[in-house]
Structure formats: structure tokens, C-alpha cells
Design an enzyme around this catalytic site. Structure first.
Site, PDB file in Angstrom:
ATOM      1  N   SER A 151       0.801  -1.219   0.000  1.00  0.00           N
ATOM      2  CA  SER A 151       0.000   0.000   0.000  1.00  0.00           C
ATOM      3  C   SER A 151       0.837   1.274   0.000  1.00  0.00           C
ATOM      4  CB  SER A 151      -0.956   0.023   1.200  1.00  0.00           C
ATOM      5  OG  SER A 151      -0.260   0.305   2.384  1.00  0.00           O
ATOM      6  N   LYS A 189       1.615   4.120   7.451  1.00  0.00           N
ATOM      7  CA  LYS A 189       0.819   4.968   6.571  1.00  0.00           C
ATOM      8  C   LYS A 189       1.269   6.430   6.713  1.00  0.00           C
ATOM      9  CE  LYS A 189      -2.135   1.981   4.830  1.00  0.00           C
ATOM     10  NZ  LYS A 189      -1.333   0.817   5.237  1.00  0.00           N
TER      11      LYS A 189
END
EC number: 3.4.21.88
Length: 230
Positions: A151, A189
Site C-alpha cells: 500500500s 501509513k
């Protein structure tokens, strides 16, 4: 554009392949370039490979293929002088001054971190890994995690990479952080603050940004470096 050390190593590998039909060993490269450790050779090899000058062949010892060279070998700086003792008269060319090699420290490898769907929270220390000291801030605690998932690929972070994290519980908007969600799941993230909420933003359009209340997310550290092996 290649650095002087990269050019020197490229010339040495090319000359040895032309002469012997096989690339030199890492020990021979280290000796020829007068480096203090093989870690410096690893970094130079990686840089040459990333720039498309060489290719490492899998499952074969001492297998480095020259893919391309600068426009001509004659354009390579002539001052390179491998530390090889040969018979015959004549004075050796002056040695090229060595650039200082990076020094290394050790940080604990704490397990895996998800760059995708969150996985279990950070595990206990597995072992220590060597990290260039210029990634580490003096007086601060650091640790490493192995990335699982894709991701964050658009931020240059790939599955299997080791990320170096500076332990801290705060972060600026836009920092890539290790976030612990509801004290159970850890993920890597980019952090954004939006209207009192915490957004954990992926760097891959296949993944959605996840929004949490501020009390649902605790920051475990900020990304300060990345280590990739091939």
C-alpha cells in the site's frame, strides 16, 4: 551521473570480466577501491544496478553482467589505480583519495509492519540489523520493521523492505508513521489530520484512506530510513 567511486568500480568490474570472463569477488572489489568494508561495495553495486549499468544474475556466485558503460571507457576518469601488485618497471598511478564510508549502528528488528491491511501489533525484538548512522538521530531511540504489503509503493516502500523508525508519539502532517490502531493493529501509513480526525493515507490508489478518531490512533514512531536488499 555516476560518482567517482561508482565509475571506479564499474571500470574495475569491466576490466576483470574482460580479462577473466568472471566478475571479481566483493573482497577483491573492496581491496581494489581501498574501502574499509564490503558494505560500501554493496552500496556501490546497488547504485550501479539501479542506474542500469550492471545486472546481478540470480543463483550464480560472482555473477555481475555489464549492461552498459559510459559513452566510451576513455571518458572514465584515468586516475583509478587498483591495489594490485604486478611485476615490471614503472611507477604505479597515484591512488584515488577514498571518500569516507558511512559508519553503521545497530537497531532492533521488531517484527513486521503492514503496508496494506493492518496486521498484528508490533512484535518483540527478533534480532539487530545494521543501519547507517546518518539515518539515526543522536539521543533518540530507533527500531526497524519489515514491511508486508504494497500500500506504500508510490512512496517507494515495497513488500520486504526494512523501514527504520524513530520512536516518538507525535508527528507532523504528511509524515509516514507507524500507527497503532485501537491498541491492537499496527500499520505504516502517511498521517493526515482532518477536522479533528486522523487519516491514515496509503500511497497506492488501490487502497482507501482510513479515518479514525484521534483517541483511536497512537503514533509509535516516524519513518526516517529504508533498507532494501536484492
Amino acid at each position: 551521473m555516476l560518482t567517482r567511486k561508482q565509475l571506479d568500480l564499474l571500470r574495475f568490474i569491466h576490466e576483470r570480466v574482460q580479462r577473466d570472463g568472471v566478475s571479481p569477488s566483493f573482497d577483491e572489489m573492496k581491496e581494489a577501491l581501498d574501502l574499509r568494508s564490503k558494505s560500501g561495495i554493496h552500496r556501490l553495486i546497488t547504485a550501479l544496478e539501479e542506474r542500469g549499468f550492471i545486472r546481478r544474475l540470480a543463483h550464480r556466485a560472482r555473477a555481475i553482467e555489464i549492461v552498459k558503460l559510459p559513452e566510451s571507457l576513455g571518458e572514465l576518469p584515468p586516475a583509478f589505480a587498483p591495489k594490485v601488485i604486478e611485476g615490471g618497471a614503472g611507477k604505479p598511478a597515484p591512488a584515488v583519495p577514498a571518500f569516507p564510508e558511512a559508519e553503521f549502528g545497530a537497531v532492533p528488528l521488531m517484527g513486521r509492519i503492514a503496508a496494506g491491511t493492518p496486521i498484528s501489533a508490533i512484535q518483540h525484538q527478533e534480532r539487530e540489523v545494521g543501519v547507517p548512522l546518518d539515518m539515526l538521530r543522536r539521543g533518540r531511540e530507533h527500531y526497524a520493521l519489515q514491511v508486508k504489503g504494497d500500500s506504500m509503493v508510490d512512496a517507494g516502500i515495497h513488500d520486504g523492505d526494512l523501514v527504520v523508525i524513530q520512536r516518538q508519539d507525535t508527528a507532523d502532517n504528511g509524515d509516514i508513521v507507524v500507527a497503532l490502531v485501537e491498541d491492537e493493529e499496527a500499520t505504516l501509513k502517511r498521517l493526515r489530520r482532518q477536522n479533528g480526525m486522523i487519516a491514515l493515507e496509503a500511497a497506492n490508489p488501490a487502497y482507501e484512506t482510513r479515518l479514525f478518531r484521534a483517541d483511536q490512533v497512537s503514533i509509535q514512531g516516524r519513518l526516517v530510513g529504508l533498507i532494501r536488499t536484492y
